[in-house]
Structures are given as C-alpha cells and as structure tokens.
Design an enzyme around this catalytic site. Structure first.
Site, short mmCIF file in Angstrom:
data_model
loop_
_atom_site.label_atom_id
_atom_site.label_comp_id
_atom_site.label_asym_id
_atom_site.label_seq_id
_atom_site.Cartn_x
_atom_site.Cartn_y
_atom_site.Cartn_z
N LYS A 52 0.84 -1.20 0.00
CA LYS A 52 0.00 0.00 0.00
C LYS A 52 0.88 1.26 0.00
CE LYS A 52 -3.83 -2.46 2.11
NZ LYS A 52 -4.64 -2.82 3.28
N GLN A 96 -4.85 -1.90 9.48
CA GLN A 96 -4.75 -3.22 8.87
C GLN A 96 -5.31 -4.29 9.80
OE1 GLN A 96 -3.79 -3.65 5.71
NE2 GLN A 96 -4.00 -5.87 5.75
N ASP A 119 -11.21 2.30 3.59
CA ASP A 119 -11.49 0.85 3.51
C ASP A 119 -12.98 0.60 3.31
OD1 ASP A 119 -9.37 -0.98 3.61
OD2 ASP A 119 -9.08 -0.70 5.77
N1 GUN Z 1 -6.89 -7.24 5.97
C1 GUN Z 1 -7.13 -7.96 4.85
N2 GUN Z 1 -7.66 -7.17 3.89
C2 GUN Z 1 -7.75 -5.93 4.41
C3 GUN Z 1 -8.19 -4.69 3.92
O1 GUN Z 1 -8.66 -4.56 2.77
N3 GUN Z 1 -8.12 -3.64 4.77
C4 GUN Z 1 -7.66 -3.76 6.03
N4 GUN Z 1 -7.64 -2.66 6.80
N5 GUN Z 1 -7.22 -4.89 6.53
C5 GUN Z 1 -7.27 -5.98 5.74
#
Ligand code: GUN
Length: 290
Positions: A52, A96, A119
């Site tokens: 990211k 995350q 998200d």
């Molecule tokens: N863990 C797995 N996929 C995601 C996601 O798209 N966003 C976040 N914040 N955590 C994750």
C-alpha cells in the site's frame, strides 16, 4: 477463455491517478495522503501494508506508516485513530486487520471518521452502500466492479453467485451486483458454508465470484460453460519445484475451470492488483471530497 487481466487494468488506473496527482501538484496543491496503522508483525499484513505504501509512492501520494507492537492497548490505538481523524493533512487511513485478540476490531472500525474510512468498513459507509448513496466501497469488491466495467462484461439479468459472506468481500459484492447500475442489475445468490446443494448452485451461475478462502475449492464441475469466473482467493501452497518453495493459488482450480469459462481472473494478477488500485481511488476520492 479470455483473461480478465487485473494487472494491466490496475496499471491503467494507477497511471490515471498519477496523471491527476501531477495535475494537482502543478496547480500548487498538496498531494493526497494515505496513512496506514499496522499492529504487530504478521507476515501477510506486513506485505499488504508495504504494498500500500509502495503504491502511494508510485502515484505521487504522500503516505505514513504507523506501527505498534502487538502489546499496544486498545486505548492507545483509539487515541492514534482520534489523532488521524483530526489531522487535516491526512485524507484517509486504514487500520490493517486482523488485530491482536485483546483489541475489539468493531470498536476500532467504528472509531474511524467515515470521511476518512477509505477501507469502507465503518457502519456509516456500509449503510450508505446498502442505500445506494455515495460512499467508500471496500477495495476488493470495488476493484472487481471496476474490472467488470473496464472489460464491459454484461451483468444485467445474469445470475451471479457470490461464494462467501464476509463483511469485506462477499456481502458488499452481493449488494453491488444486485444494484440498479452498470455493472450490476444481476440476480444475486449469496452462498456460504451452510448453503445446500452448493455445487449445483454454482453450476447455474453466469457470474461466479469465489471468495471463501479455500484454496482451489471451485472445480470445473461447479462452473457453467461460458461463465465469468472471479477468483478472490490467494493462498500460498508449498511447492518444492519452485525456488520460492511455494506457489500462489486462488479459490478456483484455474486450469480446468479456464477451459469452461468465457472469462476468468488469474491468481496472481487478477483481483489482487485491482484491490490495491481501489484503495488509491478511494484515497483520491477522500482528498477531493475534503
Ligand atoms: N486485511 C485484509 N484485507 C484488508 C483490507 O482490505 N483492509 C484492512 N484494513 N485490513 C485488511
């Protein structure tokens, strides 16, 4: 069979975003800023967050990585979230997941300002999605919709079976595909671990979205000839013939299913890169909105 190439499609999206950021900078404006909170040292989460940050750099966004030990208290984490909510230099942020067991993920999710929830996990944004109002859509379903749109896949009147009912993928995917939109206007079945006659049901799908997190679960006998198959799964399977010692597989048995499908996403190179591009799109949207 034709490939729904998420890699090249996501590169196109990233280029479009990078061009927009260059334009903003040339007008003297600051770039969009995404922050990510990472708790602990889970290998997969480390990789996702590193990607990211790298994606942000590539399109010219500013990014911040905020790390905490596994032992961080819920209160400390909520304090940091409150800081980011108030920080005008941060357009959007993510925490995350998964989080350590002593932290209540729901409490964390609801504490994020919906305007910065890129998200799309918080109740207000999920509610807006259900109502068809402007919102941030969770990155994976958003990326799949973008892929279907860019390949001009016909979805209207089709039977779409979504395998898996997670809050992050299956449920929003089912909502998006049933909406009066393009892509959308499908008749949707949301299937899960308790669904009866699952194989037969999948075999009726014109569009099959596999998001159950079970490697190679979908076999060729579960797929209708000419179907569109979207594979959300990604699992490392041990493979001693590879120098890495593993290979990545999806929720679909790719080789045999590809022979029957009209369109299919590969793993890797399908949904994954589209998910990454979607988070950038959501961050740009947060920036432009605020
Ligand atoms: N863990 C797995 N996929 C995601 C996601 O798209 N966003 C976040 N914040 N955590 C994750």
């Amino acid at each position: 069979m034709q490939i729904l190439d998420g890699k090249s499609c996501s590169e196109q999206i990233r280029q479009e975003i990078a061009d927009q950021v260059s334009q903003l900078k040339s007008e003297g404006r600051r770039p969009p800023h995404l922050a990510a909170i990472l708790v602990g040292n889970d290998g997969a989460s480390e990789t996702y967050v590193a990607n990211k940050v790298k994606d942000c750099q590539q399109v010219g966004f500013e990014s911040s990585l905020i790390r905490f030990d596994n032992s961080v208290s819920e209160e400390e984490l909520l304090t940091k979230i409150a800081e980011l909510n108030a920080d005008e230099a941060v357009d959007g942020f993510i925490v995350q997941l998964p989080l350590p067991g002593h932290i209540d993920e729901h409490k964390v999710t609801v504490s994020i300002d919906p305007r910065k929830d890129v998200d799309g996990f918080c109740p207000e944004n999920v509610g807006n999605l259900c109502l068809g109002l402007p919102t941030f859509v969770s990155a994976t379903p958003n990326g799949i919709m973008e892929l279907l749109a860019r390949y001009d896949i016909e979805t209207e009147g089709k039977h779409c079976v979504v395998l898996g009912r997670s809050n992050i993928v299956g449920t929003p995917m089912a909502i998006l595909m049933s909406r009066n939109s393009k892509p959308g206007n499908s008749t949707v079945t949301l299937a899960h671990s308790r669904t009866a006659n699952l194989k037969a049901l999948c075999a009726e799908a014109d569009i099959l979205v596999a998001a159950i997190g079970k490697p190679e679960f979908v076999s060729a006998d579960m797929v209708k000839p000419g179907a569109v198959v979207i594979d959300v799964g990604i699992t490392r399977l041990a493979d001693e013939s590879r120098t890495s010692g593993f290979r990545l597989v999806g929720d679909v048995q790719f080789d045999s299913v590809a022979e029957k499908a009209a369109w299919i996403t590969p793993v890797p190179g399908g949904v994954g890169p589209m998910t990454r591009a979607s988070l950038l799109q959501n961050t740009l949207k947060a920036y432009l909105r605020n």
